[in-house]
Design a protein around this motif. Structure first.
Motif, mmCIF file in Angstrom:
data_model
loop_
_atom_site.group_PDB
_atom_site.id
_atom_site.type_symbol
_atom_site.label_atom_id
_atom_site.label_comp_id
_atom_site.label_asym_id
_atom_site.label_seq_id
_atom_site.Cartn_x
_atom_site.Cartn_y
_atom_site.Cartn_z
ATOM 1 N N ARG A 145 0.825 -1.210 0.000
ATOM 2 C CA ARG A 145 0.000 0.000 0.000
ATOM 3 C C ARG A 145 0.858 1.260 0.000
ATOM 4 N N MET A 146 1.884 1.262 0.841
ATOM 5 C CA MET A 146 2.772 2.428 0.913
ATOM 6 C C MET A 146 3.484 2.641 -0.430
ATOM 7 N N LYS A 147 3.837 1.541 -1.064
ATOM 8 C CA LYS A 147 4.491 1.626 -2.383
ATOM 9 C C LYS A 147 3.526 2.255 -3.400
ATOM 10 N N LEU A 148 2.283 1.836 -3.357
ATOM 11 C CA LEU A 148 1.304 2.352 -4.311
ATOM 12 C C LEU A 148 1.010 3.836 -4.078
ATOM 13 N N LEU A 149 1.190 4.274 -2.844
ATOM 14 C CA LEU A 149 0.925 5.674 -2.522
ATOM 15 C C LEU A 149 2.127 6.568 -2.766
ATOM 16 N N ALA A 150 3.292 5.938 -2.943
ATOM 17 C CA ALA A 150 4.536 6.728 -3.038
ATOM 18 C C ALA A 150 4.592 7.513 -4.342
#
Ligand code: ATP
Ligand code: MG
Length: 405
Positions: free
Chosen positions: A400-405
């Protein structure tokens, strides 16, 4: 403020085999109607205890809602207890008796004599129809209180509550509840981060609910404090930022799914110690076929080598639970599935299999995309089940954090 007490009646609710879910259902509905639940009692089928429970409830609540004990059997004592407590008589209602007889006739049976008991109505009470069972509910006003007696089975209680009890309930303007869900931060840290907001709250009530790797922050406000709620929410958002994965009861896997769908990306996973739990969670979300390519459970070392092309030497040199193997698994599954992201989990779920160097709870999670692969090391505590769940939380949140980065 209108105060409510829920009394869940039934000895079976005091065993490990049945859970009182009716009170959760009722609490939600009461909250939506601006009524605060101040106490819940779970109590067995004993007349003296039931009478005492009514006495307590009458002390502290304006609305008293009972579930269970309206049936025809000897242990169904709710009516008797209420009448004993209020010192009022009951009478047989011929119309209700007729309805119960008709219900039995409809099913081709003769009404047992014991069911006559269900047609007994306390003096001054109104009966609430039951379209899903034989026991009608009872509504009574006494000593300035509203009292509802509802049947125990949830499939009877829920519709009766909605259709017949709610319209009688004295309501207040609803409370508003805002929920923030956060994964992978400890409770104490979230609490500390939010201190500037929570210290200055006036009418808004703050609660933090913690489960392993999962925190919920609740802000509850009466309608008169709607402005304070809005500004408190804005502050919570600015402090926690991307750590918030949902602002309602949406699950982490659903939040991740939403992002993957929006970005039109696909993921494939290789999970070892979680044994398919990550795939289970991801595919629990309807529409996951849009973004979930596939998942493997390469449990044995041989499987990691054969299915994911993890080099045997890597395994020999570092062990299956290691940074390089998590990396190779993530890259391997990404390539094989031809997906945008490859996600891997390898760890020791316990209770056996730990060592001084790699204790139980050591988990490596890898995430590969076209540019790079990141691997994170975690140390989780608890039972096998809890370590497995925490591992899937970490993996989902990493993605999720990767997708938001
Ligand atoms: P019945 O006519 O079915 O006997 P009743 O009003 O007497 O209705 P109970 O005998 O107390 O209800 O409970 C019947 C069943 O309903 C229980 O075995 C249980 O499975 C379920 N039940 C009772 N109370 C609750 C509760 N608080 N939460 C969830 N389920 C409940
Ligand atoms: Mg019963």
């Amino acid at each position: 403020m209108i105060r409510a007490e829920i009394i869940a009646i039934g000895s079976e609710l005091l065993t490990p085999f049945r859970t009182d879910t009716n009170s959760l259902y009722l609490t939600r509905s009461l909250e939506e109607n601006g009524i605060k639940v101040v106490a819940k009692t779970v109590i067995g089928d004993e007349i003296d205890h039931l009478v005492a429970a009514f006495a307590n409830a009458f002390e502290r609540a304006d609305v008293i809602i009972c579930s269970g004990g309206l049936g025809p059997t000897i242990d169904d004592l709710t009516r008797d207890a209420l009448c004993e407590f209020l010192n009022i008589p009951m009478h047989l209602d011929p119309e209700i008796l007729h309805q119960i007889e008709e219900r039995f006739k409809f099913f081709g049976r003769k009404m047992p004599e014991t069911n006559r008991k269900q047609a007994m109505v306390p003096e001054g009470a109104t009966s609430l129809p039951n379209h899903h069972g034989s026991a009608p509910g009872i509504y009574l006003e006494a000593r300035g209180k509203q009292i509802f007696l509802l049947p125990g089975p949830p499939n009877e209680l829920d519709p009766m509550w909605q259709q017949y009890a709610l319209p009688l309930l004295r309501k207040e303007r609803p409370y508003q509840r805002k929920i923030f869900r956060i994964a992978m931060l400890p409770e104490s840290q979230v609490d500390e981060m939010l201190k500037p907001v929570t210290d200055s709250l006036r009418e808004v009530q703050y609660t933090i609910l913690a489960a392993p790797t999962e925190i919920e922050v609740h802000l509850l406000a009466p309608e008169s404090s709607a402005d304070e709620l809005i500004s408190a929410c804005a502050e919570v958002r600015s402090i926690l930022g991307n750590w918030i994965y949902a602002e309602d009861l949406e699950s982490l896997e659903a939040a991740v799914g939403k992002l993957l769908k929006q970005l039109r990306r696909k993921v494939a996973i290789a999970e070892s110690c979680t044994g398919g739990l990550l795939a289970e969670r991801i595919t629990n979300v309807s529409g996951s076929s849009n973004y979930f390519e596939y998942g493997l459970v390469p449990y044995a070392n041989e499987a990691k080598i054969k299915l994911l092309n993890v080099p045997a030497e890597l395994m020999d040199a570092h062990g299956a639970v290691s940074e390089p193997v998590a990396r190779a698994m993530a890259e391997g599954i990404r390539k094989i599935a031809n997906a945008d992201y490859g996600l891997s989990i390898t760890g020791i779920a316990g209770p056996d299999g730990g060592s001084a160097e790699k204790p139980v709870g050591t988990v490596f999670i890898g995430l590969a995309d076209a540019e790079q692969t990141v691997v994170k090391e975690y140390h989780f505590l608890g039972t096998r089940q809890r370590i497995r769940f925490s591992s899937t939380q970490a993996a989902l949140n990493l993605l999720r954090m990767k997708l938001l980065a």
